[in-house]
Design an enzyme around this catalytic site. Sequence first.
Site, short mmCIF file in Angstrom:
data_model
loop_
_atom_site.label_atom_id
_atom_site.label_comp_id
_atom_site.label_asym_id
_atom_site.label_seq_id
_atom_site.Cartn_x
_atom_site.Cartn_y
_atom_site.Cartn_z
N HIS A 199 47.01 41.73 39.91
CA HIS A 199 46.41 43.07 39.98
C HIS A 199 46.50 43.63 41.39
O HIS A 199 46.74 42.91 42.37
CB HIS A 199 44.96 43.04 39.51
CG HIS A 199 44.02 42.26 40.39
ND1 HIS A 199 43.50 42.75 41.56
CD2 HIS A 199 43.49 41.01 40.27
CE1 HIS A 199 42.69 41.88 42.11
NE2 HIS A 199 42.68 40.78 41.35
N CYS B 222 42.65 35.19 41.06
CA CYS B 222 43.77 36.02 40.60
C CYS B 222 44.88 36.08 41.64
O CYS B 222 44.78 35.51 42.73
CB CYS B 222 43.26 37.43 40.32
SG CYS B 222 42.19 37.57 38.87
#
Length: 291
Positions: free
Chosen positions: A120, A136
């Site tokens: 992301h 992440c």
Amino acid sequence: MTSMHIEIDLAAQTLHLFEEGRLIRQYTVSTAAAGIGEQQGSMKTPRGRHTVRALIGRDLPQGSVLRGRRPTGEIHTPELGAQHRERDWILSRIIWLSGCQPGFNRLGPVDTMRRYIYIHGTPDDQPMGVPGSHGCIRMRNEDVIDLFARIRPGIDVLLLEAPAARQRYYVAAVPVNSLAALQAQLVAAQDGLPASPVASDDHPAWALWRGDGQLQALLRLQAGSGLQIWQHGAGEPTAWFALWPEAERAALARGWREVRLLLPANQPAPAGFEMIRTLPDAVLWRHWLAA
């Protein structure tokens, strides 16, 4: 349809996009500050073979804020960041990953998708090229938008500790409901002793995964003090030896006195096994467990 896949080098903090085996894009990323690992709650970045489960945020403006995988209507600015310093900002696009290796990065407490591991966008003031995320894979907003536009759901994503880790082996406990599917992946079955006639659902099993996500071997500890082995025909003949220590510990925990193993005549047994019977094209081995 062209074949595309992503490889993420966790040591070099880089993401590579390949098309038909040719590198077409390279981006700098930031993975977990806590390091590498698969456990739920660890805040670490997982390893192994994954797939893109979902693409979220198409056509959103650059810098759009997403919470719970939904746009909030906000656009990130330094001022907004200063007002909400506690937030782990997810911006512009979400590429949601799902593990492909049961027991290693899929199902149970190691499930990448249920851990909400994404690729992301992140605020511009966050450094790239060094670990800093909560698990992440962070990217610059313009980079994640570019990557998002080039890929589709279902493409492979390989997360490697380092390129040399492709050939490293990892042991993982196999969820009961995944054993049959994993057995089917192995081209050469090497069966151990037949199952005990005593009814039992207590059949713990372990998989040997290679760093590139390939399944190399399975070993199951079964009632009746026996082992069952399935191994990739092209793998090392004794690769499954790496699974034996897990089975030995499990047998000891169950109070077993011995474990028996039937192997083809040309297959050796791990250290500590003694030959007890020669059969046509096979040998029966026994290991006495510590009292």
